[in-house]
Design a protein around this motif. Structure first.
Motif, PDB file in Angstrom:
ATOM      1  N   VAL A  84     -22.223  77.558  57.228  1.00  0.00           N
ATOM      2  CA  VAL A  84     -22.136  78.230  58.082  1.00  0.00           C
ATOM      3  C   VAL A  84     -20.831  79.517  57.603  1.00  0.00           C
ATOM      4  O   VAL A  84     -20.561  79.851  58.384  1.00  0.00           O
ATOM      5  N   SER A  85     -20.051  78.639  56.427  1.00  0.00           N
ATOM      6  CA  SER A  85     -19.152  79.477  56.060  1.00  0.00           C
ATOM      7  C   SER A  85     -19.210  80.999  55.852  1.00  0.00           C
ATOM      8  O   SER A  85     -18.602  81.757  56.452  1.00  0.00           O
ATOM      9  N   ASP A  90     -20.125  86.761  55.959  1.00  0.00           N
ATOM     10  CA  ASP A  90     -20.662  87.868  55.904  1.00  0.00           C
ATOM     11  C   ASP A  90     -20.474  89.465  57.516  1.00  0.00           C
ATOM     12  O   ASP A  90     -20.714  89.861  57.065  1.00  0.00           O
ATOM     13  N   LYS A  91     -20.587  88.359  58.694  1.00  0.00           N
ATOM     14  CA  LYS A  91     -20.535  88.756  60.062  1.00  0.00           C
ATOM     15  C   LYS A  91     -19.077  89.331  59.786  1.00  0.00           C
ATOM     16  O   LYS A  91     -19.321  90.443  59.798  1.00  0.00           O
ATOM     17  N   TYR A  95     -21.544  92.703  55.601  1.00  0.00           N
ATOM     18  CA  TYR A  95     -21.377  92.667  54.194  1.00  0.00           C
ATOM     19  C   TYR A  95     -22.897  93.023  54.330  1.00  0.00           C
ATOM     20  O   TYR A  95     -23.323  93.881  53.429  1.00  0.00           O
ATOM     21  N   ALA A  96     -23.546  93.401  55.387  1.00  0.00           N
ATOM     22  CA  ALA A  96     -25.072  93.669  55.367  1.00  0.00           C
ATOM     23  C   ALA A  96     -25.056  95.260  54.906  1.00  0.00           C
ATOM     24  O   ALA A  96     -25.563  96.136  54.720  1.00  0.00           O
ATOM     25  N   GLU A  97     -23.873  96.134  55.586  1.00  0.00           N
ATOM     26  CA  GLU A  97     -23.727  97.442  55.743  1.00  0.00           C
ATOM     27  C   GLU A  97     -22.624  97.186  54.786  1.00  0.00           C
ATOM     28  O   GLU A  97     -23.400  98.777  54.359  1.00  0.00           O
ATOM     29  N   VAL A  98     -22.207  96.643  54.358  1.00  0.00           N
ATOM     30  CA  VAL A  98     -21.805  97.098  53.004  1.00  0.00           C
ATOM     31  C   VAL A  98     -22.568  97.170  52.043  1.00  0.00           C
ATOM     32  O   VAL A  98     -22.660  98.067  51.124  1.00  0.00           O
TER      33      VAL A  98
END
Length: 117
Positions: A84-85, A90-91, A95-98
């Motif tokens: 969960v942490s 990441d959100k 993170y996904a964009e980075v």
């Protein structure tokens, strides 16, 4: 800090993590614990105080594991708390964009014959 995992019905195994990860993990666990303990000062305002108490125990066990270099597995509560942490981090950090930007820039750099730093 918890010195042992009272729910440990598994095996005590070495915690094999890269040394550079240890201070990062110590800092994160301390930060999360501080927040949870602060929230638990007024549990009636929390939606899931029992879950928060379970996370406190899990994070304390993980702090101990970082110090001793040994972790008791399986530890489902610790796994769930870190899952969960990690997803929350990441959100928050996009993170996904980075990662997508990093991959795109380095792909172009590779085409250009550049060197990765």
């Amino acid at each position: 800090m918890a010195n042992e995992n009272p729910t440990c019905g598994g095996s005590l195994v070495p915690l094999d993590l890269p040394p550079q990860h240890l201070p990062i993990l110590r800092d994160r666990l301390a930060m999360w614990l501080e927040g949870l303990r602060e929230d638990l000062e007024t549990p009636d305002r929390m939606q899931l105080p029992d879950r928060a108490r379970q996370e406190v125990g899990a994070f304390e066990r993980l702090q101990t594991a970082l110090v001793t270099g040994k972790i008791c597995l399986p530890d489902e509560a610790a796994r769930a708390a870190i899952e969960v942490s990690a997803a929350g981090h990441d959100k928050e950090s996009n993170y996904a964009e980075v990662v997508a930007i990093h991959d795109a820039l380095h792909s172009l750099l590779d085409v250009l014959g550049g060197t990765r730093v």
